[in-house]
Design a protein around this motif. Sequence first.
Motif, PDB file in Angstrom:
ATOM      1  N   ASP A   1       0.798  -1.225   0.000  1.00  0.00           N
ATOM      2  CA  ASP A   1       0.000   0.000   0.000  1.00  0.00           C
ATOM      3  C   ASP A   1       0.833   1.279   0.000  1.00  0.00           C
TER       4      ASP A   1
ATOM      5  N   ARG B   1     -12.345  -0.540   8.936  1.00  0.00           N
ATOM      6  CA  ARG B   1     -13.263   0.462   8.381  1.00  0.00           C
ATOM      7  C   ARG B   1     -13.949  -0.067   7.127  1.00  0.00           C
TER       8      ARG B   1
ATOM      9  N   ASP C   1      -2.937  -1.750   6.233  1.00  0.00           N
ATOM     10  CA  ASP C   1      -3.206  -1.377   7.621  1.00  0.00           C
ATOM     11  C   ASP C   1      -4.489  -2.080   8.057  1.00  0.00           C
TER      12      ASP C   1
ATOM     13  N   ASN D   1      -6.372  -1.580  10.460  1.00  0.00           N
ATOM     14  CA  ASN D   1      -7.414  -0.659  10.930  1.00  0.00           C
ATOM     15  C   ASN D   1      -8.224  -0.103   9.761  1.00  0.00           C
ATOM     16  N   GLU D   2      -7.574   0.005   8.598  1.00  0.00           N
ATOM     17  CA  GLU D   2      -8.317   0.394   7.400  1.00  0.00           C
ATOM     18  C   GLU D   2      -9.203  -0.769   6.935  1.00  0.00           C
TER      19      GLU D   2
ATOM     20  N   LEU E   1      -3.250   7.784   8.221  1.00  0.00           N
ATOM     21  CA  LEU E   1      -4.147   6.894   8.954  1.00  0.00           C
ATOM     22  C   LEU E   1      -3.991   7.022  10.465  1.00  0.00           C
TER      23      LEU E   1
ATOM     24  N   ARG F   1      -6.454   9.208  12.509  1.00  0.00           N
ATOM     25  CA  ARG F   1      -7.830   8.742  12.638  1.00  0.00           C
ATOM     26  C   ARG F   1      -8.071   8.046  13.973  1.00  0.00           C
TER      27      ARG F   1
ATOM     28  N   SER G   1      -4.232  11.741   3.682  1.00  0.00           N
ATOM     29  CA  SER G   1      -4.499  10.299   3.783  1.00  0.00           C
ATOM     30  C   SER G   1      -3.766   9.646   4.946  1.00  0.00           C
TER      31      SER G   1
ATOM     32  N   GLY H   1      -1.851   3.731  -0.901  1.00  0.00           N
ATOM     33  CA  GLY H   1      -2.715   3.643   0.264  1.00  0.00           C
ATOM     34  C   GLY H   1      -3.420   2.318   0.433  1.00  0.00           C
ATOM     35  N   SER H   2      -3.778   2.028   1.697  1.00  0.00           N
ATOM     36  CA  SER H   2      -4.477   0.788   2.016  1.00  0.00           C
ATOM     37  C   SER H   2      -5.840   0.666   1.340  1.00  0.00           C
ATOM     38  N   PRO H   3      -6.630   1.753   1.218  1.00  0.00           N
ATOM     39  CA  PRO H   3      -7.916   1.592   0.533  1.00  0.00           C
ATOM     40  C   PRO H   3      -7.764   1.048  -0.890  1.00  0.00           C
TER      41      PRO H   3
END
Length: 345
Positions: A40, A98, A92, A94-95, A148, A151, A146, A73-75
């Motif tokens: 990511d 989500r 991640d 934690n992503e 993380l 958050r 972005s 990024g993780s998304p």
Amino acid sequence: MNKTRAFRCLLAALLALAAVVCPAVAEDARPPLSLQLSFDRPLESSMAPFISASQRGLFAAEGLSVRSEFVTGSPEAIARVASGASEFALVDINELIRFRGKADTAPIKAVFVMFNQSPYAFVARKSRGIRALADIEGKTVGVAESDLSIRLWPALAKQNGLKASGLKMYRMSAAVREPILSAGQVDAVAGFTYLSAVNLRDRGVPASDLVVLRYNDYGCEAYGFAVIVNPAFAAAKPEAVKGFVRAVIAGTHFSIRKPEEAVDDVVARMEGGSRDLELERLRTVIADNILTAEVRRNGLGGVDTARLERSIDQVGEDFKFHKRPSAADIFDDSFLPPVGGRLIN
């Protein structure tokens, strides 16, 4: 007649032997299973367990050929696994929580946790009056696009009796995060310990003037980066997933035992990478994020279910779940080898 009978017996024996040997030869001759692994973020030495597993034949020993790609990024990495464009990704966790908390998402799960502790931290200058988490209130903190780590700030603030709104956030691009702190334009930055802290020391900021406020030292329960897998692939080829995990464990053991050689594997793939900087980064990751007390007790790759449940609640402080995911929605331990194969000796 005896010679004919003997010849027939010999021929029968050879045919029987061929029946046994040929399937094994065919088995060995099968090409490795080709897989795609998404990272990511850009290549750096925290990825050494995967790079060494590829470079040193650990994936190949499991009958796998793993190609790597680097996304933003993780998304994006999670989306690639959801679509089937990649079988695996390092993201991640934690992503992922989500993602699973949204409506109508693919049932993606993590199958191996690389970072037993998240790398989230505030990296601050002592000369700006920051020595503990409570000192961060009222200060200006640089936050990259972005990012993380920020958050989970609301949950961290609540747990420590601080006001989440007490920070003055300075939004910026990730490329200028360390230069801005180095120049004194902000009092601290939010980010990852093994990136911001190491990069700042490399920029000449005295270690004596830096303080690293790790979220996990202040009650954050979060795990960090984890391997996720496409659910359809996992259902169709569970042995391949198990083999992938075994190779990553072997790569992690290698990186812990021989960090200098593991870093060489990484730097060989980088453009203009600094071996000294990446070696310091890998050693930081191993000490802070991988070789925790929990891992020394329970082995690499797994989770403490109660802790994961608490971390999901902490993610929920800053994210409204459509439906709160459970630990079982996030992590599947069925692809892990027995604990004996995951302990650090």
